[in-house]
Design a protein around this motif. Sequence first.
Motif, PDB file in Angstrom:
ATOM      1  N   GLY A  99     -18.856 -13.137  22.679  1.00 45.56           N
ATOM      2  CA  GLY A  99     -18.241 -11.554  23.576  1.00 45.56           C
ATOM      3  C   GLY A  99     -19.164 -11.450  23.959  1.00 45.56           C
ATOM      4  N   TYR A 100     -18.649 -10.212  24.926  1.00 47.80           N
ATOM      5  CA  TYR A 100     -19.148  -9.365  25.817  1.00 47.80           C
ATOM      6  C   TYR A 100     -17.591  -7.971  26.232  1.00 47.80           C
ATOM      7  N   ALA A 101     -19.025  -7.348  26.754  1.00 43.79           N
ATOM      8  CA  ALA A 101     -18.331  -5.727  27.187  1.00 43.79           C
ATOM      9  C   ALA A 101     -19.512  -4.927  27.929  1.00 43.79           C
ATOM     10  N   ILE A 102     -18.527  -4.746  29.354  1.00 47.40           N
ATOM     11  CA  ILE A 102     -19.718  -3.761  30.258  1.00 47.40           C
ATOM     12  C   ILE A 102     -18.754  -3.572  31.024  1.00 47.40           C
ATOM     13  N   GLY A 103     -20.048  -2.061  30.890  1.00 39.60           N
ATOM     14  CA  GLY A 103     -19.593  -1.349  32.151  1.00 39.60           C
ATOM     15  C   GLY A 103     -18.620  -1.532  33.365  1.00 39.60           C
ATOM     16  N   ARG A 104     -17.675  -0.596  33.348  1.00 37.14           N
ATOM     17  CA  ARG A 104     -16.454  -0.978  34.671  1.00 37.14           C
ATOM     18  C   ARG A 104     -17.720  -1.079  36.430  1.00 37.14           C
ATOM     19  N   ALA A 105     -18.548   0.350  35.858  1.00 38.50           N
ATOM     20  CA  ALA A 105     -19.485   0.567  37.222  1.00 38.50           C
ATOM     21  C   ALA A 105     -20.409  -0.735  36.994  1.00 38.50           C
ATOM     22  N   TYR A 106     -20.203  -2.143  36.672  1.00 31.03           N
ATOM     23  CA  TYR A 106     -20.814  -3.482  36.826  1.00 31.03           C
ATOM     24  C   TYR A 106     -20.160  -4.528  36.932  1.00 31.03           C
ATOM     25  N   GLY A 108     -18.189  -7.434  38.673  1.00 28.80           N
ATOM     26  CA  GLY A 108     -17.891  -7.585  40.106  1.00 28.80           C
ATOM     27  C   GLY A 108     -19.351  -7.650  41.051  1.00 28.80           C
ATOM     28  N   ARG A 109     -20.267  -8.176  39.772  1.00 28.46           N
ATOM     29  CA  ARG A 109     -22.209  -8.106  40.316  1.00 28.46           C
ATOM     30  C   ARG A 109     -22.426  -9.106  39.519  1.00 28.46           C
ATOM     31  N   GLY A 110     -21.617 -10.133  38.928  1.00 26.95           N
ATOM     32  CA  GLY A 110     -22.076 -11.622  38.231  1.00 26.95           C
ATOM     33  C   GLY A 110     -22.994 -11.197  36.900  1.00 26.95           C
ATOM     34  N   LEU A 111     -23.209  -9.936  36.651  1.00 23.06           N
ATOM     35  CA  LEU A 111     -24.234  -9.552  35.358  1.00 23.06           C
ATOM     36  C   LEU A 111     -23.767 -10.112  34.469  1.00 23.06           C
ATOM     37  N   THR A 112     -23.048  -9.626  34.223  1.00 25.66           N
ATOM     38  CA  THR A 112     -21.701 -10.997  33.007  1.00 25.66           C
ATOM     39  C   THR A 112     -21.915 -12.667  32.494  1.00 25.66           C
ATOM     40  N   ALA A 113     -22.114 -13.523  33.977  1.00 25.70           N
ATOM     41  CA  ALA A 113     -21.994 -14.338  33.521  1.00 25.70           C
ATOM     42  C   ALA A 113     -23.952 -14.770  33.943  1.00 25.70           C
ATOM     43  N   GLU A 114     -24.077 -14.211  34.020  1.00 25.56           N
ATOM     44  CA  GLU A 114     -25.629 -14.664  33.965  1.00 25.56           C
ATOM     45  C   GLU A 114     -25.847 -14.783  32.835  1.00 25.56           C
ATOM     46  N   ALA A 115     -26.135 -13.251  32.209  1.00 27.15           N
ATOM     47  CA  ALA A 115     -26.525 -12.500  30.627  1.00 27.15           C
ATOM     48  C   ALA A 115     -24.911 -14.556  29.907  1.00 27.15           C
ATOM     49  N   LEU A 141      -8.229 -12.600  33.896  1.00 24.67           N
ATOM     50  CA  LEU A 141      -8.362 -13.183  34.719  1.00 24.67           C
ATOM     51  C   LEU A 141     -10.070 -13.136  35.151  1.00 24.67           C
ATOM     52  N   ALA A 142     -10.696 -12.120  35.177  1.00 24.17           N
ATOM     53  CA  ALA A 142     -12.041 -11.839  35.231  1.00 24.17           C
ATOM     54  C   ALA A 142     -12.888 -12.629  34.660  1.00 24.17           C
ATOM     55  N   SER A 143     -12.362 -11.914  33.238  1.00 29.12           N
ATOM     56  CA  SER A 143     -13.480 -12.879  31.860  1.00 29.12           C
ATOM     57  C   SER A 143     -13.043 -14.335  31.890  1.00 29.12           C
ATOM     58  N   ALA A 144     -12.050 -13.963  32.330  1.00 31.99           N
ATOM     59  CA  ALA A 144     -12.091 -16.447  32.557  1.00 31.99           C
ATOM     60  C   ALA A 144     -13.169 -16.938  33.574  1.00 31.99           C
ATOM     61  N   ARG A 145     -13.055 -15.810  34.534  1.00 33.17           N
ATOM     62  CA  ARG A 145     -13.885 -16.647  35.783  1.00 33.17           C
ATOM     63  C   ARG A 145     -15.665 -16.193  35.050  1.00 33.17           C
ATOM     64  N   VAL A 146     -15.982 -15.090  34.469  1.00 32.49           N
ATOM     65  CA  VAL A 146     -17.312 -15.277  33.907  1.00 32.49           C
ATOM     66  C   VAL A 146     -17.370 -16.330  33.186  1.00 32.49           C
ATOM     67  N   MET A 147     -16.582 -16.658  32.171  1.00 29.66           N
ATOM     68  CA  MET A 147     -17.068 -17.913  31.189  1.00 29.66           C
ATOM     69  C   MET A 147     -16.902 -19.128  32.422  1.00 29.66           C
ATOM     70  N   LYS A 149     -18.117 -19.395  35.091  1.00 32.51           N
ATOM     71  CA  LYS A 149     -19.647 -19.233  36.196  1.00 32.51           C
ATOM     72  C   LYS A 149     -20.616 -19.500  35.429  1.00 32.51           C
ATOM     73  N   ALA A 150     -19.910 -19.408  33.557  1.00 31.91           N
ATOM     74  CA  ALA A 150     -21.855 -19.457  32.904  1.00 31.91           C
ATOM     75  C   ALA A 150     -21.054 -21.525  31.846  1.00 31.91           C
ATOM     76  N   GLY A 151     -20.274 -22.149  33.407  1.00 36.91           N
ATOM     77  CA  GLY A 151     -20.917 -23.789  32.984  1.00 36.91           C
ATOM     78  C   GLY A 151     -19.496 -23.656  31.859  1.00 36.91           C
ATOM     79  N   MET A 152     -19.306 -23.075  31.704  1.00 37.68           N
ATOM     80  CA  MET A 152     -17.376 -23.536  30.553  1.00 37.68           C
ATOM     81  C   MET A 152     -16.772 -24.060  31.102  1.00 37.68           C
ATOM     82  N   LEU A 153     -15.459 -24.854  30.452  1.00 39.33           N
ATOM     83  CA  LEU A 153     -14.562 -25.497  30.823  1.00 39.33           C
ATOM     84  C   LEU A 153     -13.475 -25.268  30.214  1.00 39.33           C
ATOM     85  N   ARG A 154     -12.057 -24.280  30.628  1.00 38.74           N
ATOM     86  CA  ARG A 154     -11.544 -23.757  30.385  1.00 38.74           C
ATOM     87  C   ARG A 154     -10.569 -25.093  29.431  1.00 38.74           C
TER      88      ARG A 154
END
Length: 181
Positions: A99-106, A108-115, A141-147, A149-154
Amino acid sequence: MIRPPETFTTARLLARPPRVADAPQAFAVYASDPVATRYLSFPAYQAVTPLEEFFHTRENVWAGSSEGPLPWMLFLRDDPTQLVGSIGVTLNDRAAVFGYAIGRAYWGRGLTAEALTWLVDWALAQPGIFRAWAFCDAENLASARVMEKAGMLREGVLRRWHIAPNISPEPRDCLVYAKVR
């Protein structure tokens, strides 16, 4: 029991366990923001003190004196004083859930997917873990995209499974994603 590393680094992030002293910055960056916490399982914090108490309990988990999810605070590698958000893992018999929570200022930068990518790769490299998974509100849908990008499948939809108290007290549908070995 498998124990994740206390710290890790990626190309742009430094991750370490939370400290009570992180609470004011976490409060300002994401925890008090009703938009950043909209789809999460906790309401936006109204004061720093409950967040300090939560971080204290997480310090105890990292110290081994209690059990539960293991979170990391995420900081920019180029500016290790700048908090981005947090990410965590709960380990069970054969799986790791994130699970994750990211500040709005960050956003759209791919940081969550990186972690998340780093943690998924770590988890699946452990001999006893066969499944790395996460879920998000069906509207997030933004969180779905993070997953993705991390190689997870729906894998599917969990109907009326998760409560997002910032939206409704009723259970909501979630999308579940996983990467397995």
